[in-house]
Design an enzyme around this catalytic site. Structure first.
Site, PDB file in Angstrom:
ATOM      1  N   LYS A 103     -60.128 -11.431  -8.498  1.00  0.00           N
ATOM      2  CA  LYS A 103     -58.837 -12.020  -7.704  1.00  0.00           C
ATOM      3  C   LYS A 103     -58.411 -12.950  -8.369  1.00  0.00           C
ATOM      4  O   LYS A 103     -56.888 -12.877  -8.231  1.00  0.00           O
ATOM      5  CB  LYS A 103     -59.399 -12.361  -6.287  1.00  0.00           C
ATOM      6  CG  LYS A 103     -58.351 -13.020  -5.539  1.00  0.00           C
ATOM      7  CD  LYS A 103     -58.733 -13.607  -4.275  1.00  0.00           C
ATOM      8  CE  LYS A 103     -59.477 -14.907  -4.292  1.00  0.00           C
ATOM      9  NZ  LYS A 103     -58.258 -16.206  -4.302  1.00  0.00           N
ATOM     10  N   ASN A 104     -58.953 -13.931  -8.937  1.00  0.00           N
ATOM     11  CA  ASN A 104     -58.183 -15.109  -9.543  1.00  0.00           C
ATOM     12  C   ASN A 104     -57.734 -14.695 -11.101  1.00  0.00           C
ATOM     13  O   ASN A 104     -57.175 -15.774 -11.683  1.00  0.00           O
ATOM     14  CB  ASN A 104     -59.177 -16.240  -9.474  1.00  0.00           C
ATOM     15  CG  ASN A 104     -59.298 -16.761  -8.074  1.00  0.00           C
ATOM     16  OD1 ASN A 104     -58.677 -16.451  -7.217  1.00  0.00           O
ATOM     17  ND2 ASN A 104     -60.135 -17.681  -7.906  1.00  0.00           N
ATOM     18  N   ARG A 124     -50.932 -18.407  -2.976  1.00  0.00           N
ATOM     19  CA  ARG A 124     -50.429 -19.500  -3.685  1.00  0.00           C
ATOM     20  C   ARG A 124     -49.943 -19.103  -5.204  1.00  0.00           C
ATOM     21  O   ARG A 124     -49.348 -19.932  -5.824  1.00  0.00           O
ATOM     22  CB  ARG A 124     -51.571 -20.457  -4.001  1.00  0.00           C
ATOM     23  CG  ARG A 124     -51.892 -21.545  -2.878  1.00  0.00           C
ATOM     24  CD  ARG A 124     -53.314 -22.256  -3.282  1.00  0.00           C
ATOM     25  NE  ARG A 124     -52.984 -23.097  -4.256  1.00  0.00           N
ATOM     26  CZ  ARG A 124     -52.232 -24.244  -4.399  1.00  0.00           C
ATOM     27  NH1 ARG A 124     -51.671 -24.575  -3.250  1.00  0.00           N
ATOM     28  NH2 ARG A 124     -52.205 -24.931  -5.270  1.00  0.00           N
ATOM     29  N   CYS A 181     -55.970 -21.092   1.308  1.00  0.00           N
ATOM     30  CA  CYS A 181     -57.026 -21.750   1.960  1.00  0.00           C
ATOM     31  C   CYS A 181     -56.803 -23.193   2.135  1.00  0.00           C
ATOM     32  O   CYS A 181     -56.289 -23.860   1.445  1.00  0.00           O
ATOM     33  CB  CYS A 181     -58.303 -21.449   1.294  1.00  0.00           C
ATOM     34  SG  CYS A 181     -58.555 -19.649   1.091  1.00  0.00           S
ATOM     35  N   ASP A 203     -66.069 -22.440  -6.387  1.00  0.00           N
ATOM     36  CA  ASP A 203     -66.242 -21.363  -5.449  1.00  0.00           C
ATOM     37  C   ASP A 203     -67.586 -20.717  -5.470  1.00  0.00           C
ATOM     38  O   ASP A 203     -67.854 -19.887  -4.370  1.00  0.00           O
ATOM     39  CB  ASP A 203     -65.367 -20.333  -6.044  1.00  0.00           C
ATOM     40  CG  ASP A 203     -63.861 -20.486  -6.036  1.00  0.00           C
ATOM     41  OD1 ASP A 203     -63.131 -19.864  -6.741  1.00  0.00           O
ATOM     42  OD2 ASP A 203     -63.620 -21.610  -5.532  1.00  0.00           O
ATOM     43  N   VAL A 240     -64.225 -31.040  -7.191  1.00  0.00           N
ATOM     44  CA  VAL A 240     -62.904 -30.117  -7.799  1.00  0.00           C
ATOM     45  C   VAL A 240     -61.840 -30.100  -6.555  1.00  0.00           C
ATOM     46  O   VAL A 240     -60.963 -30.487  -6.518  1.00  0.00           O
ATOM     47  CB  VAL A 240     -63.112 -28.681  -8.133  1.00  0.00           C
ATOM     48  CG1 VAL A 240     -61.635 -27.900  -8.289  1.00  0.00           C
ATOM     49  CG2 VAL A 240     -64.157 -28.504  -9.280  1.00  0.00           C
TER      50      VAL A 240
HETATM   51  C1  EPZ Z   1     -57.796 -21.612  -8.750  1.00  0.00           C
HETATM   52  O1  EPZ Z   1     -57.063 -22.436  -7.806  1.00  0.00           O
HETATM   53  C2  EPZ Z   1     -58.376 -20.503  -7.942  1.00  0.00           C
HETATM   54  N1  EPZ Z   1     -57.454 -19.851  -6.847  1.00  0.00           N
HETATM   55  C3  EPZ Z   1     -59.491 -21.326  -7.017  1.00  0.00           C
HETATM   56  O2  EPZ Z   1     -60.154 -20.212  -6.218  1.00  0.00           O
HETATM   57  C4  EPZ Z   1     -60.293 -22.119  -7.679  1.00  0.00           C
HETATM   58  O3  EPZ Z   1     -61.571 -22.628  -6.813  1.00  0.00           O
HETATM   59  C5  EPZ Z   1     -59.798 -23.271  -8.448  1.00  0.00           C
HETATM   60  O4  EPZ Z   1     -58.716 -22.497  -9.250  1.00  0.00           O
HETATM   61  C6  EPZ Z   1     -60.756 -24.063  -9.239  1.00  0.00           C
HETATM   62  O5  EPZ Z   1     -61.479 -23.211 -10.230  1.00  0.00           O
HETATM   63  C7  EPZ Z   1     -56.768 -19.007  -7.719  1.00  0.00           C
HETATM   64  O6  EPZ Z   1     -56.792 -18.567  -8.966  1.00  0.00           O
HETATM   65  C8  EPZ Z   1     -55.756 -18.302  -7.031  1.00  0.00           C
HETATM   66  P1  EPZ Z   1     -56.662 -26.166  -9.497  1.00  0.00           P
HETATM   67  P2  EPZ Z   1     -55.834 -23.337  -8.208  1.00  0.00           P
HETATM   68  O7  EPZ Z   1     -55.106 -25.897  -9.923  1.00  0.00           O
HETATM   69  O8  EPZ Z   1     -55.374 -22.916  -9.479  1.00  0.00           O
HETATM   70  C9  EPZ Z   1     -55.606 -30.341  -7.949  1.00  0.00           C
HETATM   71  C10 EPZ Z   1     -60.750 -18.926  -4.363  1.00  0.00           C
HETATM   72  O9  EPZ Z   1     -61.366 -19.084  -3.268  1.00  0.00           O
HETATM   73  N2  EPZ Z   1     -54.278 -30.025  -8.189  1.00  0.00           N
HETATM   74  O10 EPZ Z   1     -57.583 -25.749 -10.566  1.00  0.00           O
HETATM   75  O11 EPZ Z   1     -55.287 -23.755  -7.131  1.00  0.00           O
HETATM   76  C11 EPZ Z   1     -56.086 -29.412  -6.635  1.00  0.00           C
HETATM   77  O12 EPZ Z   1     -55.656 -30.148  -5.318  1.00  0.00           O
HETATM   78  C12 EPZ Z   1     -59.927 -19.982  -4.714  1.00  0.00           C
HETATM   79  O13 EPZ Z   1     -60.725 -18.070  -4.921  1.00  0.00           O
HETATM   80  C13 EPZ Z   1     -53.333 -31.189  -8.145  1.00  0.00           C
HETATM   81  O14 EPZ Z   1     -53.715 -32.201  -7.583  1.00  0.00           O
HETATM   82  O15 EPZ Z   1     -56.960 -24.754  -8.704  1.00  0.00           O
HETATM   83  C14 EPZ Z   1     -57.517 -29.552  -6.911  1.00  0.00           C
HETATM   84  O16 EPZ Z   1     -58.161 -30.572  -6.346  1.00  0.00           O
HETATM   85  C15 EPZ Z   1     -60.373 -21.178  -3.732  1.00  0.00           C
HETATM   86  N3  EPZ Z   1     -52.112 -30.699  -8.376  1.00  0.00           N
HETATM   87  C16 EPZ Z   1     -57.723 -29.441  -8.507  1.00  0.00           C
HETATM   88  O17 EPZ Z   1     -56.540 -29.978  -8.820  1.00  0.00           O
HETATM   89  C17 EPZ Z   1     -51.632 -29.614  -8.596  1.00  0.00           C
HETATM   90  O18 EPZ Z   1     -50.574 -29.459  -8.825  1.00  0.00           O
HETATM   91  C18 EPZ Z   1     -58.315 -28.226  -9.113  1.00  0.00           C
HETATM   92  O19 EPZ Z   1     -57.092 -27.172  -8.701  1.00  0.00           O
HETATM   93  C19 EPZ Z   1     -52.594 -28.621  -8.783  1.00  0.00           C
HETATM   94  C20 EPZ Z   1     -53.953 -28.754  -8.498  1.00  0.00           C
END
Ligand code: EPZ
Length: 437
Positions: free
Chosen positions: A22-23, A95, A119, A309, A331
């Protein structure tokens, strides 16, 4: 609201197939927008995240066909602007729209991105994304229900350093830099397998990207990109979810399409808890070999660490382990909401704001309940539960299937956002349930 009534206590036994991650697939679809020729993406699951991105791409003039066997064709040769009201109506809870910025700015010189959903596992900010886009020269105007972007002087390569190896922000850099003018150097990048698969796709399109040591990615912008033909990486999150389900229900599940390479960290923990697995050419067999499950200390992290995840479904199995387990979620700041329902079903789980079990993380002194202690084994009994989010929802289903007695699980449609043919798979594994729309 869709509801499943589950009669738990039966081991899940059988075979399920996982398809494209999915991701990864949703980002690969957005990448097609950058090309001046059609692309083909294979193993694309029929899930709502894919449908949302398909609709958004079609709004922008991309022709899309998605066959039952998972093959998707995308033709971006007539990309056009879309009306804000239509984009807003179709973005739903995804997102992914934030990743349209770079490609639309390259193709049309402008973009409108609605406020994002996704989510509820933390406030899911996009500050890193906006900072990245500004670094490339984008001008961002906040609108009442989203943001409008333009690039009056075009997009130019930049030197970018991420404060945290964000998956989304890394994808933002990749999708914007490949056609930006000049060199981009990204330090502090995410290097998850899904990121590497997206880089492989962009390279097929004609991009020049190198991944160096210590999370440095360098991109040389090119003027045009072609199409790609690619089989998507398998969904290691779904595979791990079924593995945890096998453990929690004393079952035996063959996950077709799963590969060892991308799951090695999970497999080590699965074995330490007391699970057994067999690696085959066409998938991985996950099963409960009998005997007691053992407690473990887990700290989630970016790749190659233990994926965030993966922890929700595994926590259900840990409620059956003999002793105290600790999960330190580093995370996301608020990813233990799903444990309320497990406690309601008889689990003994306490969540803490301290960093427990490992190194101090960025949430340690900020009053976030991001560590959990699970004491087991505790028999689980059926309860009425409401699915809070995708991964937590799967865990609720696993708990209901493992519990003695009847559970009513509502808001189930959230699960089919990310798990293709979810109900059919449960049926194939012998689960005893009835589903009402
Ligand atoms: C991706 O989310 C995945 N989603 C998530 O899967 C996954 O858990 C996550 O990566 C970590 O591996 C998709 O790919 C659609 P991040 P993403 O940016 O890209 C902070 C699922 O259930 N952050 O790595 O949104 C954020 O708040 C989902 O499939 C900022 O602060 O994750 C988090 O604490 C859940 N500012 C951390 O970084 C930003 O601009 C990691 O987020 C972006 C992120």
């Amino acid at each position: 609201m869709s509801q499943i009534t589950v009669r738990g206590g039966k081991p899940l036994v059988g075979r399920v197939e996982v398809r494209g991650a999915k991701n990864l697939v949703t980002k690969a679809m957005v990448a097609a927008l950058l090309g001046d020729a059609p692309s083909e993406l294979r193993d694309v699951p029929h899930i709502s995240d894919v449908e949302v991105v398909s609709k958004l791409l079609q709004l922008h003039g991309v022709k899309i066909e998605h066959s039952d066997d998972g093959t998707m064709s995308l033709d971006p040769t007539n990309v056009k602007s879309a009306r804000m009201v239509d984009i807003d109506a179709h973005a739903g809870s995804s997102r992914i729209p934030i990743l349209f910025c770079g490609p639309l700015l390259h193709q049309l010189g402008e973009a409108f991105i609605p406020d994002l959903g996704g989510c509820h596992i933390g406030d899911r900010p996009i500050d890193y994304h906006l900072e990245v886009l500004r670094n490339f020269g984008a001008v961002i105007d906040k609108q009442p229900n989203g943001i409008r972007l333009s690039a009056p002087d075009g997009l130019k390569g930049a030197k970018i350093s991420l404060p945290y190896p964000s998956v989304g922000a890394t994808e933002q850099v990749l999708l914007t830099s490949v056609r930006a003018e000049g060199l981009t150097e990204l330090t502090g990048a995410a290097v998850e397998p899904e990121i590497m698969d997206l880089i492989a796709i962009l390279q097929k399109m004609g991009a020049i990207i190198s991944v160096d040591t210590d999370r440095v990615i360098r991109i040389e912008g090119v003027k045009t990109l072609g199409g790609y033909s690619h089989s998507a990486l398998f969904d290691r999150n779904e595979a791990a979810s079924w593995a945890a389900a096998a453990l929690a229900t004393h079952g035996d599940i063959f996950v077709g399409g799963a590969r060892q390479q991308e799951m090695m960290t999970f497999l080590n923990v699965f074995r330490k808890v007391g699970g057994a697995f067999e690696i085959h050419d066409d998938g991985i067999r996950f099963y409960h070999p009998g005997g007691d499950l053992q407690p473990v200390v887990i700290e989630t992290d970016v790749h190659p660490g233990f994926m965030t995840d993966w922890q929700q479904p595994l926590v259900v199995a840990l409620t059956q382990a003999k002793g105290l387990s600790i999960v330190h979620e580093t995370v996301y700041e608020n990813r233990f909401g799903f444990t309320d329902a497990l406690v309601q079903m008889g689990a003994q789980i306490q969540i803490y704001r301290e960093c427990l079990g490992g190194n101090p993380c960025r949430f340690g002194q900020r009053n976030f309940n991001h560590s959990a202690v699970i004491s087991g084994p505790t028999p689980l009994h059926g309860a009425d539960i409401r699915v809070p989010d995708l991964r937590g929802g799967f865990s609720h289903m696993v708990a209901a299937l493992a519990a003695e007695g009847i559970s009513n699980v509502t808001n189930v449609q959230l699960i089919s956002r990310g798990y293709e043919h979810f109900l059919a798979k449960l049926e194939a594994l012998g689960a005893d349930f009835t589903y009402t729309e």
